[in-house]
Design a protein around this motif. Structure first.
Motif, mmCIF file in Angstrom:
data_model
loop_
_atom_site.group_PDB
_atom_site.id
_atom_site.type_symbol
_atom_site.label_atom_id
_atom_site.label_comp_id
_atom_site.label_asym_id
_atom_site.label_seq_id
_atom_site.Cartn_x
_atom_site.Cartn_y
_atom_site.Cartn_z
ATOM 1 N N LYS A 260 0.832 -1.201 0.000
ATOM 2 C CA LYS A 260 0.000 0.000 0.000
ATOM 3 C C LYS A 260 0.867 1.252 0.000
ATOM 4 N N SER A 261 1.952 1.217 0.749
ATOM 5 C CA SER A 261 2.861 2.369 0.802
ATOM 6 C C SER A 261 3.551 2.582 -0.543
ATOM 7 N N ILE B 102 -5.015 -4.573 -8.660
ATOM 8 C CA ILE B 102 -5.338 -3.701 -9.793
ATOM 9 C C ILE B 102 -4.573 -2.379 -9.673
ATOM 10 N N SER B 103 -4.494 -1.843 -8.463
ATOM 11 C CA SER B 103 -3.754 -0.592 -8.257
ATOM 12 C C SER B 103 -2.295 -0.722 -8.645
ATOM 13 N N SER B 104 -1.673 -1.819 -8.248
ATOM 14 C CA SER B 104 -0.255 -1.982 -8.578
ATOM 15 C C SER B 104 -0.065 -2.143 -10.086
ATOM 16 N N ILE B 105 -0.998 -2.801 -10.740
ATOM 17 C CA ILE B 105 -0.921 -2.943 -12.199
ATOM 18 C C ILE B 105 -1.046 -1.567 -12.866
ATOM 19 N N LEU B 106 -2.025 -0.773 -12.422
ATOM 20 C CA LEU B 106 -2.217 0.557 -13.002
ATOM 21 C C LEU B 106 -1.009 1.459 -12.774
ATOM 22 N N ILE C 106 8.879 -5.276 -7.385
ATOM 23 C CA ILE C 106 9.340 -6.065 -6.231
ATOM 24 C C ILE C 106 8.183 -6.400 -5.297
ATOM 25 N N VAL C 107 7.415 -5.387 -4.899
ATOM 26 C CA VAL C 107 6.327 -5.667 -3.948
ATOM 27 C C VAL C 107 5.240 -6.520 -4.584
ATOM 28 N N SER C 108 5.022 -6.363 -5.871
ATOM 29 C CA SER C 108 4.024 -7.201 -6.544
ATOM 30 C C SER C 108 4.510 -8.639 -6.639
ATOM 31 N N PHE C 109 5.789 -8.822 -6.983
ATOM 32 C CA PHE C 109 6.358 -10.163 -7.091
ATOM 33 C C PHE C 109 6.377 -10.852 -5.739
ATOM 34 N N ILE C 110 6.795 -10.126 -4.695
ATOM 35 C CA ILE C 110 6.842 -10.696 -3.351
ATOM 36 C C ILE C 110 5.441 -11.069 -2.890
#
Length: 133
Positions: free
Chosen positions: A3-4, A66-70, A121-125
């Motif tokens: 989120k951060s 979805i947010s991380s993708i956008l 990184i955060v999405s992969f983790i």
């Protein structure tokens, strides 16, 4: 942490970029064609709107996927356009030849590059933790 990272990314592309571009070097640049200005303002409104959507998804709907993708798409779009600048005659330099840099790196490339990598990184983790759970 995810989120951060999303919030930091949104701050960069939805708040910092408009602050840096709503001035005489971009939106109010008398040397730019009116057509270019339309595209610039459109991009600023679109990216800021996407940023608002991302924050709503993250903090209200608790949806980071979805947010991380956008966020990754917005920042990746900038990095891709920078990487292809020679192809279409683009540049991050102003008409006087100056460029905003930090540590010898264009600030847009540096900021978006770091945020883009952080998002990956955060999405992969996050995805690996779900698969291993």
């Amino acid at each position: 942490m995810k989120k951060s990272a999303i919030t930091l990314s949104v701050i960069l592309f939805a708040i910092v970029v408009p602050i840096l571009e709503i001035n005489a070097t971009h939106v109010f640049n008398p040397d730019w064609t009116p057509h270019s200005k339309i595209h610039e303002v459109w991009q600023l409104f679109t990216n800021s709107s996407i940023g608002i959507l991302c924050l709503w998804l993250v903090w209200i709907k608790n949806d980071t996927k979805i947010s991380s993708i956008l966020c990754t798409m917005v920042m990746g779009g900038f990095l891709l356009s920078f990487g292809l600048k020679e192809f279409y005659g683009g540049s991050m330099k102003y008409l006087d030849g100056s460029e905003k840099t930090l540590l010898g790196i264009n600030i847009g490339v540096l900021g978006f590059g770091i945020a883009f990598i952080l998002m990956l990184i955060v999405s992969f983790i996050g995805e690996n933790k779900k698969k291993n759970a």
